[in-house]
Design a protein around this motif. Structure first.
Motif, short mmCIF file in Angstrom:
data_model
loop_
_atom_site.label_atom_id
_atom_site.label_comp_id
_atom_site.label_asym_id
_atom_site.label_seq_id
_atom_site.Cartn_x
_atom_site.Cartn_y
_atom_site.Cartn_z
N ARG A 2 35.42 17.54 32.96
CA ARG A 2 36.37 17.34 31.86
C ARG A 2 36.60 18.71 31.23
O ARG A 2 35.74 19.25 30.55
CB ARG A 2 35.81 16.36 30.84
N ILE A 3 37.78 19.26 31.49
CA ILE A 3 38.09 20.64 31.09
C ILE A 3 38.98 20.64 29.86
O ILE A 3 40.02 19.97 29.83
CB ILE A 3 38.77 21.40 32.23
N LEU A 4 38.59 21.43 28.87
CA LEU A 4 39.42 21.70 27.70
C LEU A 4 40.09 23.05 27.91
O LEU A 4 39.40 24.07 28.06
CB LEU A 4 38.57 21.71 26.43
N LEU A 5 41.41 23.07 27.94
CA LEU A 5 42.15 24.32 28.08
C LEU A 5 42.48 24.88 26.70
O LEU A 5 43.14 24.22 25.90
CB LEU A 5 43.45 24.11 28.85
N ILE A 6 41.99 26.07 26.41
CA ILE A 6 42.32 26.75 25.16
C ILE A 6 43.20 27.94 25.53
O ILE A 6 42.74 28.92 26.11
CB ILE A 6 41.06 27.21 24.42
N GLY A 7 44.48 27.81 25.22
CA GLY A 7 45.48 28.75 25.69
C GLY A 7 46.30 28.06 26.76
O GLY A 7 45.77 27.65 27.80
N TYR A 8 47.58 27.86 26.48
CA TYR A 8 48.41 27.10 27.41
C TYR A 8 49.70 27.86 27.74
O TYR A 8 50.79 27.33 27.75
CB TYR A 8 48.73 25.72 26.83
N GLY A 9 49.48 29.16 28.04
CA GLY A 9 50.58 29.99 28.52
C GLY A 9 50.65 29.93 30.03
O GLY A 9 50.24 28.94 30.66
N LYS A 10 51.14 30.99 30.62
CA LYS A 10 51.29 31.03 32.08
C LYS A 10 49.96 30.82 32.78
O LYS A 10 49.86 30.08 33.76
CB LYS A 10 51.90 32.37 32.50
N MET A 11 48.91 31.47 32.26
CA MET A 11 47.60 31.35 32.90
C MET A 11 47.03 29.96 32.73
O MET A 11 46.51 29.36 33.68
CB MET A 11 46.65 32.40 32.30
N GLY A 12 47.12 29.41 31.52
CA GLY A 12 46.60 28.07 31.27
C GLY A 12 47.27 27.03 32.15
O GLY A 12 46.60 26.12 32.68
N LYS A 13 48.55 27.15 32.33
CA LYS A 13 49.29 26.18 33.15
C LYS A 13 48.93 26.33 34.63
O LYS A 13 48.86 25.33 35.36
CB LYS A 13 50.79 26.35 32.93
N THR A 14 48.69 27.55 35.08
CA THR A 14 48.26 27.76 36.46
C THR A 14 46.88 27.16 36.69
O THR A 14 46.62 26.52 37.71
CB THR A 14 48.26 29.26 36.81
N ILE A 15 45.97 27.36 35.73
CA ILE A 15 44.63 26.78 35.81
C ILE A 15 44.72 25.26 35.83
O ILE A 15 44.02 24.58 36.61
CB ILE A 15 43.76 27.26 34.63
N GLU A 16 45.58 24.70 34.99
CA GLU A 16 45.75 23.25 34.95
C GLU A 16 46.14 22.70 36.31
O GLU A 16 45.54 21.73 36.81
CB GLU A 16 46.80 22.87 33.92
#
Length: 238
Positions: A2-16
């Motif tokens: 269960r991953i919490l993404l902190i930062g949802y820019g280009k990098m966050g969206k790629t990680i998602e």
């Protein structure tokens, strides 16, 4: 996980995208528009946080995670004046903290080879060493965190250089990091050893953010069962 993404820019969206493709769950997405929502998460509902934000927000995000029992993987740069505070906070809370200026496996092999080459080249003072880093126009910090890590690897062998400087090639007694910003450049780092007769280069050119995301998700999986402060050298056994 269960991953919490902190930062949802280009990098966050790629990680998602990558995390979902590997069967992980994204339980939250925090950015500057909903920063207060971070208060909704603890170790009860998040296995790990992956944090890629701006320099002014990074330490606060990391501090929150460490004090609420959430293992945190951070790739934010430009905040390292508070890194030792984060380390102490991690120890105090028996937490788990993973930091890297760059999560690409290829970049970390580049760091490894950079240190080795510097240990050999320092014996040849006729070669002037310098670093050049190129990123996209949205890159806020100059020089890049990867550029600084590269410099630190060189300075560990070049004891005669009094640290690094940004865009100041005239300071011959320091290691210069030249920063350039161009459209559509993911990330390029080049170390150059120049003499009057020849030139030696070691470089890394990223073609996409996928390599960074892959390393970040790998680090998150690796961290969840551990306590302490870690980096890519630990995970890759370099």
């Amino acid at each position: 996980m269960r991953i919490l993404l902190i930062g949802y820019g280009k990098m966050g969206k790629t990680i998602e995208q990558l995390a979902l493709s590997k069967g992980h769950e994204i339980i939250g997405r925090i950015d500057h528009n909903n920063a207060e929502d971070l208060l909704n998460y603890t170790s009860e509902n998040a296995d790990v946080a992956i944090e890629f934000t701006h320099p002014e927000a990074a330490y606060g995000n990391i501090s929150y995670c460490l004090t609420h029992g959430i293992p945190v993987v951070s790739g934010s740069t430009g905040w390292l004046d508070k890194f030792e505070e984060a380390v102490e906070l991690c120890k105090k809370n028996n937490g788990a903290f993973f930091y890297a200026s760059n999560y690409s496996v290829g970049v970390n092999l580049f760091f490894h080879f950079n240190e080795y080459i510097a240990s050999k080249m320092q014996a040849y003072p006729e070669y002037q060493v310098g670093i050049r880093e190129i990123h996209h126009l949205q890159k806020v910090d100059k020089p890049s965190g990867t550029g600084i890590t590269t410099a630190e690897g060189i300075l560990s062998s070049y004891k005669n250089l009094g640290g690094w400087v940004a865009d100041s090639p005239e300071e011959k007694n320091k290691l210069n990091i030249a920063s350039e910003r161009e459209p559509d450049v993911v990330g390029t780092h080049i170390v150059t050893y120049s003499s009057e007769v020849d030139q030696i280069e070691l470089g890394h050119i990223a073609h996409s953010r996928a390599g960074f995301a892959e390393g970040a998700v790998m680090a998150a999986s690796w961290l969840v069962s551990r306590k302490g402060v870690y980096g890519m050298k630990d995970m890759l056994n370099l």
